[in-house]
Design a protein around this motif. Structure first.
Motif, PDB file in Angstrom:
ATOM      1  N   ALA A 110       0.861  -1.184   0.000  1.00 54.04           N
ATOM      2  CA  ALA A 110       0.000   0.000   0.000  1.00 54.04           C
ATOM      3  C   ALA A 110       0.894   1.229   0.000  1.00 54.04           C
ATOM      4  O   ALA A 110       1.775   1.364   0.854  1.00 54.04           O
ATOM      5  N   SER A 111       0.680   2.118  -0.964  1.00 54.66           N
ATOM      6  CA  SER A 111       1.520   3.307  -1.077  1.00 54.66           C
ATOM      7  C   SER A 111       0.659   4.548  -1.345  1.00 54.66           C
ATOM      8  O   SER A 111      -0.054   4.595  -2.353  1.00 54.66           O
ATOM      9  N   PRO A 112       0.709   5.525  -0.400  1.00 54.17           N
ATOM     10  CA  PRO A 112       1.421   5.487   0.880  1.00 54.17           C
ATOM     11  C   PRO A 112       0.676   4.623   1.891  1.00 54.17           C
ATOM     12  O   PRO A 112      -0.510   4.349   1.719  1.00 54.17           O
ATOM     13  N   ASN A 113       1.376   4.227   2.959  1.00 55.09           N
ATOM     14  CA  ASN A 113       0.724   3.392   3.972  1.00 55.09           C
ATOM     15  C   ASN A 113       0.344   4.182   5.225  1.00 55.09           C
ATOM     16  O   ASN A 113      -0.128   3.608   6.198  1.00 55.09           O
ATOM     17  N   THR A 114       0.561   5.493   5.201  1.00 57.86           N
ATOM     18  CA  THR A 114       0.015   6.403   6.207  1.00 57.86           C
ATOM     19  C   THR A 114      -0.673   7.533   5.460  1.00 57.86           C
ATOM     20  O   THR A 114      -0.033   8.232   4.663  1.00 57.86           O
ATOM     21  N   VAL A 115      -1.980   7.692   5.680  1.00 60.08           N
ATOM     22  CA  VAL A 115      -2.772   8.631   4.888  1.00 60.08           C
ATOM     23  C   VAL A 115      -3.687   9.448   5.785  1.00 60.08           C
ATOM     24  O   VAL A 115      -3.997   9.070   6.917  1.00 60.08           O
ATOM     25  N   GLN A 116      -4.125  10.588   5.253  1.00 59.02           N
ATOM     26  CA  GLN A 116      -5.163  11.382   5.888  1.00 59.02           C
ATOM     27  C   GLN A 116      -6.526  10.804   5.518  1.00 59.02           C
ATOM     28  O   GLN A 116      -6.647   9.988   4.598  1.00 59.02           O
ATOM     29  N   LEU A 117      -7.553  11.231   6.211  1.00 63.65           N
ATOM     30  CA  LEU A 117      -8.910  10.791   5.901  1.00 63.65           C
ATOM     31  C   LEU A 117      -9.266  11.140   4.459  1.00 63.65           C
ATOM     32  O   LEU A 117      -9.102  12.283   4.028  1.00 63.65           O
ATOM     33  N   GLY A 118      -9.744  10.143   3.713  1.00 68.59           N
ATOM     34  CA  GLY A 118     -10.161  10.367   2.341  1.00 68.59           C
ATOM     35  C   GLY A 118      -9.038  10.403   1.329  1.00 68.59           C
ATOM     36  O   GLY A 118      -9.299  10.443   0.123  1.00 68.59           O
ATOM     37  N   GLN A 119      -7.792  10.390   1.785  1.00 70.80           N
ATOM     38  CA  GLN A 119      -6.659  10.413   0.859  1.00 70.80           C
ATOM     39  C   GLN A 119      -6.531   9.068   0.156  1.00 70.80           C
ATOM     40  O   GLN A 119      -6.699   8.014   0.759  1.00 70.80           O
ATOM     41  N   GLU A 120      -6.209   9.097  -1.124  1.00 69.67           N
ATOM     42  CA  GLU A 120      -6.087   7.862  -1.883  1.00 69.67           C
ATOM     43  C   GLU A 120      -4.767   7.157  -1.592  1.00 69.67           C
ATOM     44  O   GLU A 120      -3.726   7.789  -1.417  1.00 69.67           O
ATOM     45  N   THR A 121      -4.842   5.845  -1.515  1.00 67.31           N
ATOM     46  CA  THR A 121      -3.663   4.998  -1.470  1.00 67.31           C
ATOM     47  C   THR A 121      -3.811   3.953  -2.568  1.00 67.31           C
ATOM     48  O   THR A 121      -4.937   3.587  -2.941  1.00 67.31           O
ATOM     49  N   VAL A 122      -2.706   3.495  -3.099  1.00 59.99           N
ATOM     50  CA  VAL A 122      -2.733   2.481  -4.155  1.00 59.99           C
ATOM     51  C   VAL A 122      -2.302   1.150  -3.556  1.00 59.99           C
ATOM     52  O   VAL A 122      -1.189   1.021  -3.036  1.00 59.99           O
ATOM     53  N   ILE A 123      -3.203   0.170  -3.600  1.00 58.32           N
ATOM     54  CA  ILE A 123      -2.926  -1.172  -3.094  1.00 58.32           C
ATOM     55  C   ILE A 123      -2.541  -2.052  -4.281  1.00 58.32           C
ATOM     56  O   ILE A 123      -3.317  -2.200  -5.229  1.00 58.32           O
ATOM     57  N   THR A 124      -1.344  -2.619  -4.221  1.00 62.08           N
ATOM     58  CA  THR A 124      -0.807  -3.376  -5.353  1.00 62.08           C
ATOM     59  C   THR A 124      -0.578  -4.832  -4.968  1.00 62.08           C
ATOM     60  O   THR A 124       0.004  -5.123  -3.919  1.00 62.08           O
ATOM     61  N   ASP A 125      -1.050  -5.725  -5.819  1.00 62.85           N
ATOM     62  CA  ASP A 125      -0.797  -7.161  -5.667  1.00 62.85           C
ATOM     63  C   ASP A 125       0.548  -7.470  -6.316  1.00 62.85           C
ATOM     64  O   ASP A 125       0.697  -7.387  -7.533  1.00 62.85           O
ATOM     65  N   CYS A 126       1.537  -7.813  -5.491  1.00 66.74           N
ATOM     66  CA  CYS A 126       2.880  -8.109  -6.000  1.00 66.74           C
ATOM     67  C   CYS A 126       3.215  -9.595  -5.830  1.00 66.74           C
ATOM     68  O   CYS A 126       4.388  -9.976  -5.722  1.00 66.74           O
ATOM     69  N   SER A 127       2.182 -10.434  -5.798  1.00 62.09           N
ATOM     70  CA  SER A 127       2.369 -11.873  -5.582  1.00 62.09           C
ATOM     71  C   SER A 127       3.041 -12.541  -6.783  1.00 62.09           C
ATOM     72  O   SER A 127       3.021 -12.021  -7.905  1.00 62.09           O
ATOM     73  N   GLU A 128       3.598 -13.723  -6.529  1.00 62.80           N
ATOM     74  CA  GLU A 128       4.232 -14.521  -7.575  1.00 62.80           C
ATOM     75  C   GLU A 128       3.587 -15.905  -7.629  1.00 62.80           C
ATOM     76  O   GLU A 128       3.136 -16.435  -6.615  1.00 62.80           O
ATOM     77  N   ASN A 129       3.526 -16.454  -8.835  1.00 63.41           N
ATOM     78  CA  ASN A 129       2.970 -17.802  -9.063  1.00 63.41           C
ATOM     79  C   ASN A 129       1.548 -17.912  -8.509  1.00 63.41           C
ATOM     80  O   ASN A 129       1.183 -18.917  -7.894  1.00 63.41           O
ATOM     81  N   SER A 130       0.736 -16.889  -8.712  1.00 69.32           N
ATOM     82  CA  SER A 130      -0.578 -16.849  -8.067  1.00 69.32           C
ATOM     83  C   SER A 130      -1.695 -16.658  -9.088  1.00 69.32           C
ATOM     84  O   SER A 130      -1.494 -16.099 -10.168  1.00 69.32           O
ATOM     85  N   PHE A 131      -2.901 -17.116  -8.685  1.00 76.80           N
ATOM     86  CA  PHE A 131      -4.085 -17.029  -9.534  1.00 76.80           C
ATOM     87  C   PHE A 131      -5.297 -16.746  -8.644  1.00 76.80           C
ATOM     88  O   PHE A 131      -5.352 -17.174  -7.494  1.00 76.80           O
ATOM     89  N   ASN A 132      -6.287 -16.021  -9.195  1.00 77.03           N
ATOM     90  CA  ASN A 132      -7.566 -15.795  -8.506  1.00 77.03           C
ATOM     91  C   ASN A 132      -7.379 -15.249  -7.090  1.00 77.03           C
ATOM     92  O   ASN A 132      -8.006 -15.703  -6.130  1.00 77.03           O
ATOM     93  N   ASN A 133      -6.523 -14.259  -6.966  1.00 71.34           N
ATOM     94  CA  ASN A 133      -6.194 -13.725  -5.648  1.00 71.34           C
ATOM     95  C   ASN A 133      -7.359 -12.960  -5.032  1.00 71.34           C
ATOM     96  O   ASN A 133      -8.186 -12.374  -5.738  1.00 71.34           O
ATOM     97  N   GLU A 134      -7.408 -12.954  -3.693  1.00 67.63           N
ATOM     98  CA  GLU A 134      -8.468 -12.266  -2.953  1.00 67.63           C
ATOM     99  C   GLU A 134      -7.858 -11.152  -2.109  1.00 67.63           C
ATOM    100  O   GLU A 134      -6.980 -11.394  -1.278  1.00 67.63           O
ATOM    101  N   LEU A 135      -8.345  -9.927  -2.325  1.00 75.74           N
ATOM    102  CA  LEU A 135      -7.873  -8.758  -1.587  1.00 75.74           C
ATOM    103  C   LEU A 135      -8.948  -8.294  -0.622  1.00 75.74           C
ATOM    104  O   LEU A 135     -10.109  -8.128  -0.999  1.00 75.74           O
TER     105      LEU A 135
END
Length: 204
Positions: free
Chosen positions: A17-42
């Motif tokens: 998650a970038s950034p991982n410290t945010v203000q209320l309502g501020q956007e953060t980008v959550i990225t799946d950086c997994s390897e050898n994976s399928f049908n992941n659940e966030l």
């Protein structure tokens, strides 16, 4: 058997998650950086659930620490791995909330049931009105000034009791949650019988 095992390797889960410290309502980008994976659940930590998403832009509207989880599955689905990432949502300091603010827009949005996968600002719009009220917030009072004949919250121009605790504002008998805060603007969330109201304020 070796070939079959190689095609169904155990996944290595990863989420950032970038950034991982945010203000209320501020956007953060959550990225799946997994390897050898399928049908992941966030899972975003406050009820939002998504599948097969490599990147998700997300906002949190209540202060606290949220535990994001990413569960990765192997190709056949019989192997899995889970990784966790904390994100910290910080309420505005009481001194930053003080000052002069102009209420410019009022909305009512419908929310008959809670779906945390839907952004607070994306639920169906019932009403939007343009207003012009000025609020002067001090340590213990909120002074209301009606700049036009169209006003929303208070019938008279006067100072009312004010209190602020952990992103919750009490103005007289009314309660509001700050759901978005920046240096020059903030949004209050109030009650509404079919959902909630949103009040958009800009710093004067």
């Amino acid at each position: 058997m070796v070939l079959s095992s190689a095609c169904n390797r155990k996944p290595l889960s990863c989420v950032e998650a970038s950034p991982n410290t945010v203000q209320l309502g501020q956007e953060t980008v959550i990225t799946d950086c997994s390897e050898n994976s399928f049908n992941n659940e966030l899972k975003t930590g406050e009820g939002g659930n998504f599948s097969n998403i490599t990147s998700k832009t997300w906002s949190y509207f209540r202060p606290g620490t949220y535990n994001i989880s990413l569960k990765a599955f192997s190709k056949r689905g019989n192997k899995d791995d889970t990784y966790y990432q904390n994100i910290h949502v910080v309420p505005p300091d009481s001194n930053k909330v003080k000052g002069r603010w102009r209420l410019t827009t009022f909305e009512q949005r419908e929310q008959l049931f809670v779906d945390y996968s839907i952004n607070l600002f994306e639920n169906p719009l019932i009403l939007r009105d343009t207003l012009d009220e000025t609020y002067t917030i001090t340590g213990d009072s909120l002074f209301v000034k009606h700049d036009t004949e169209s006003f929303l919250l208070f019938l008279n121009e006067y100072a009312i009791d004010y209190d602020y605790q952990n992103a919750t504002i009490q103005a007289g008998e009314s309660f509001f949650e700050i759901v978005l805060f920046e240096d020059t603007r903030m949004v209050w969330k109030g009650s509404y019988v079919k959902g909630y109201s949103l009040l958009y304020l800009s710093r004067v």
